[in-house]
Design an enzyme around this catalytic site. Structure first.
Site, PDB file in Angstrom:
ATOM      1  N   CYS A  86      -4.768   2.222  -3.814  1.00 37.89           N
ATOM      2  CA  CYS A  86      -3.592   2.786  -3.133  1.00 37.89           C
ATOM      3  C   CYS A  86      -2.394   1.852  -3.238  1.00 37.89           C
ATOM      4  O   CYS A  86      -1.562   1.789  -2.330  1.00 37.89           O
ATOM      5  CB  CYS A  86      -3.866   3.105  -1.667  1.00 37.89           C
ATOM      6  N   ASP A 113       3.019  -4.179   8.128  1.00 34.27           N
ATOM      7  CA  ASP A 113       1.765  -3.444   7.988  1.00 34.27           C
ATOM      8  C   ASP A 113       0.632  -4.463   8.131  1.00 34.27           C
ATOM      9  O   ASP A 113       0.314  -5.192   7.201  1.00 34.27           O
ATOM     10  CB  ASP A 113       1.736  -2.754   6.621  1.00 34.27           C
ATOM     11  N   LYS A 137     -10.197  -0.655   9.831  1.00 41.19           N
ATOM     12  CA  LYS A 137     -10.212  -1.861   9.002  1.00 41.19           C
ATOM     13  C   LYS A 137     -10.434  -3.110   9.850  1.00 41.19           C
ATOM     14  O   LYS A 137     -10.341  -4.231   9.349  1.00 41.19           O
ATOM     15  CB  LYS A 137      -8.898  -1.966   8.232  1.00 41.19           C
ATOM     16  N   HIS A 193       0.867  -1.180   0.000  1.00 45.50           N
ATOM     17  CA  HIS A 193       0.000   0.000   0.000  1.00 45.50           C
ATOM     18  C   HIS A 193       0.907   1.234   0.000  1.00 45.50           C
ATOM     19  O   HIS A 193       2.003   1.193   0.556  1.00 45.50           O
ATOM     20  CB  HIS A 193      -0.831  -0.059   1.284  1.00 45.50           C
ATOM     21  N   GLN A 226      -4.531  -5.079   6.915  1.00 46.23           N
ATOM     22  CA  GLN A 226      -5.530  -5.964   6.310  1.00 46.23           C
ATOM     23  C   GLN A 226      -5.572  -7.332   6.993  1.00 46.23           C
ATOM     24  O   GLN A 226      -6.426  -8.156   6.664  1.00 46.23           O
ATOM     25  CB  GLN A 226      -5.230  -6.161   4.823  1.00 46.23           C
TER      26      GLN A 226
HETATM   27  C1  LIG Z   1      -5.872   1.023   4.537  1.00 48.54           C
HETATM   28  C2  LIG Z   1      -4.497   0.577   4.522  1.00 48.54           C
HETATM   29  C3  LIG Z   1      -3.481   1.358   5.081  1.00 48.54           C
HETATM   30  C4  LIG Z   1      -3.749   2.740   5.634  1.00 48.54           C
HETATM   31  O1  LIG Z   1      -4.473   2.653   6.832  1.00 48.54           O
HETATM   32  P1  LIG Z   1      -5.132   3.935   7.506  1.00 48.54           P
HETATM   33  O2  LIG Z   1      -5.383   3.530   8.908  1.00 48.54           O
HETATM   34  O3  LIG Z   1      -6.389   4.193   6.764  1.00 48.54           O
HETATM   35  O4  LIG Z   1      -4.157   5.041   7.432  1.00 48.54           O
HETATM   36  C5  LIG Z   1      -2.207   0.854   5.079  1.00 48.54           C
HETATM   37  N1  LIG Z   1      -1.941  -0.361   4.580  1.00 48.54           N
HETATM   38  C6  LIG Z   1      -2.885  -1.146   4.043  1.00 48.54           C
HETATM   39  C7  LIG Z   1      -2.527  -2.501   3.523  1.00 48.54           C
HETATM   40  C8  LIG Z   1      -4.196  -0.716   4.003  1.00 48.54           C
HETATM   41  O5  LIG Z   1      -5.138  -1.489   3.455  1.00 48.54           O
END
Ligand SMILES: *Cc1c(COP(=O)(O)O)cnc(C)c1O
Length: 538
Positions: A360, A196, A222, A119, A199
């Protein structure tokens, strides 16, 4: 106990008159009752600022906020509560690591490794630092199915690797990355690891100790929690080495005009008033997830993913994007002859919410050779009824002969008097899905048309397709008619098509007013120009 879906009030209402089929959970999940209650209760019952308050409400709010920290620390199995920092989202957490931990250490000649499916939030902070410090950003590739190529990844690592950043789960392909192995390989060369987990949180049990990673970020919205809040787990010695990026109240032990001593962890990284209600509600979201039968949930999601893939694959013209070995319940796809945005909008008109575009993760989508995908993503409230609805809507759309883009050459005006033909053109225009405001931009605008008009071209293999939108239904009809004649042709043929002859035969040159005629000329020129550009690219 209510069924899971009944715990989400949003599904109890009609949206613009239709029952909501929500297949966009990877963009943001819906919120269950306990999360909404926690959010509301804070403001209704114990609203106060935290930590410094010397009164009852302040004590209660502080207790609730710190309880949320405990819940989130438990949620990721952090060894201690001080290693869990409340942030304003995953983006905030990743930028904090980049600017607070990496920036003060990164040197020319150092290397950073990410993966091809990141992302933008887990790409751009590293990309900027690499540029600024003369470091190199390396990208671990995927195989043809959307799995990480672990061997190629291992080859990128070396003594210069300072940091490796990876998604736990891809928001485009649903791929679950082999994070534990990747972390181990990175640690063998002494690199710091950032995961990260945005998801992953709604789908997988997270155990930062088992993964062995140094940093792990979460996003509240999320994982069934609110927007504007997130969490960052870091190993304590790394968090201690992390310089606060945002300075202000709450994070200090002692301040003079010319010096400061920061507070202990976790407070030194939480400057300013945090999103208090949101953090408390994110804690409630973590409890909601761990309170579900995770095993059953995984099986349920695996069944739904299987159904989703089978349903999509059975529809002519649909291509599934990615088929990784381990995948959470989301699926990207494309449909021949449809721009992803047009398809998403057409599904929206049938009450189905999906997401279209680059999600994104533009470099990944470009590397796949696509302009974007349509993504259907599921949550705990999703059922097979949602997937059935998606399948039916897609079949319906693809069979609908009024949709010009995939019924090549079949869109024709009726023979007969102009009044009738004009009506048919207007009807065709009204049936075209309108573009979203974000798509009606300078990059797609047609200059020289008296109505605001937009046009775009995209390519699938050798064929190009065009679609347009306009404030004028008549112009929308004209564009639909025109592009139906040329969609699916190679770009050179789209450029050289005899539009004048066609419009002559249809009587359009004769019947449209001179100013409309000028607009039509501008549209044809734009179409020719775009097709010509495509022709050069091939
Ligand atoms: C949505 C997303 C982000 C950003 O998250 P926010 O909390 O909205 O800033 C980062 N990485 C991934 C894989 C995402 O899907």
């Amino acid at each position: 106990m209510l069924s899971v879906r009944e715990q989400f009030p949003i599904f109890g209402q009609l949206v613009e008159g239709q029952r909501l089929v929500y297949l966009d959970s990877a963009a943001t999940t819906q919120k269950p009752q306990p999360v909404l209650k926690a959010l509301g209760d804070h403001y209704r019952l114990r609203n106060a600022n935290i930590h410094r308050a010397t009164h009852a409400l302040g004590r209660q709010a502080t207790r609730a906020f710190e309880a949320a920290r405990d819940e989130l620390a438990q949620f990721v199995n952090a060894p201690e509560r001080e290693s869990l920092i409340i942030t304003r989202g995953a983006t905030d957490g990743l930028n904090l690591i980049a600017n607070g931990y990496l920036a003060p250490r990164l040197m020319a000649g150092d290397e950073l490794v990410i993966t091809a499916l990141e992302h933008h939030a887990n790409l751009l902070p590293w990309q900027r630092l690499a540029h600024r410090h003369g470091a190199q950003l390396k990208v671990a590739p995927l195989d043809g199915d959307g799995n990480l190529d672990l061997a190629a990844y291992a080859r990128l690592l070396g003594p210069q690797t300072r940091l490796v950043a990876m998604a736990h789960v891809s928001n485009v392909l649903g791929t679950v990355l082999p994070v534990a192995e990747m972390v181990q390989l990175a640690h063998e060369v002494g690199a710091v690891t950032v995961v990260d987990g945005t998801q992953a949180a709604a789908h997988l049990a997270i155990d930062v100790q088992a993964l062995g990673c140094d940093f792990y970020v979460l996003s509240g919205h999320k994982m069934y929690g609110p927007t504007g809040v997130g969490a960052l787990y870091g190993r304590l010695e790394l968090l201690e080495a992390l310089e606060p990026v945002t300075l202000g109240g709450e994070m200090v032990a002692e301040v003079d005009y010319h010096s400061v001593r920061f507070a202990e962890l976790p407070y030194r990284l939480e400057a300013g008033t945090p999103p208090i209600a949101e953090a408390i509600a994110m804690g409630a979201a973590a409890m909601f997830i761990t309170g579900l039968d995770r095993q059953r949930l995984r099986e349920h999601e695996a069944d739904l993913l299987e159904q989703l893939r089978t349903t999509l694959a059975a529809i002519d013209g649909v291509t599934l994007i990615g088929s990784p070995e381990s995948q959470v319940a989301l699926q990207s796809f494309t449909v021949a002859g449809w721009h992803p945005h047009d398809l998403a909008r057409a599904l929206d008109l049938r009450g189905i919410a999906v997401r279209a575009g680059h999600h994104c993760a533009q470099p990944l989508v470009k590397a796949l050779g696509l302009v974007g995908t349509v993504r259907a993503s599921l949550g705990v409230y999703s059922g097979s009824d949602c997937i059935t609805a998606l399948g039916l809507a897609l079949r319906d759309l693809l069979a609908d002969s009024d949709q010009p883009s995939q019924q090549l050459g079949r869109v024709q005006l009726p023979a007969g008097p102009w009044a009738q033909r004009y009506q048919a053109l207007l009807k065709l225009g009204r049936e075209q899905p309108r573009w979203l405001a974000a798509e009606q931009v300078a990059a797609t605008a047609v200059i020289g048309c008296e109505s605001k008009t937009w046009l775009r071209l995209w390519q699938e293999g050798e064929a190009v397709y065009a679609a347009g939108d306009s404030d004028s239904a008549l112009i929308r009809g004209v564009i639909a008619l025109l592009v139906a004649q040329v969609n699916g042709l190679p770009p050179g043929q789209m450029r050289d098509f005899d539009y004048d002859d066609y419009l002559d035969r249809e009587g359009l040159w004769r019947e449209l007013s001179p100013s409309r005629g000028n607009g039509l000329r501008a549209i044809i020129n734009a179409l020719r120009h775009l097709a010509g550009e495509r022709d050069r690219v091939i």
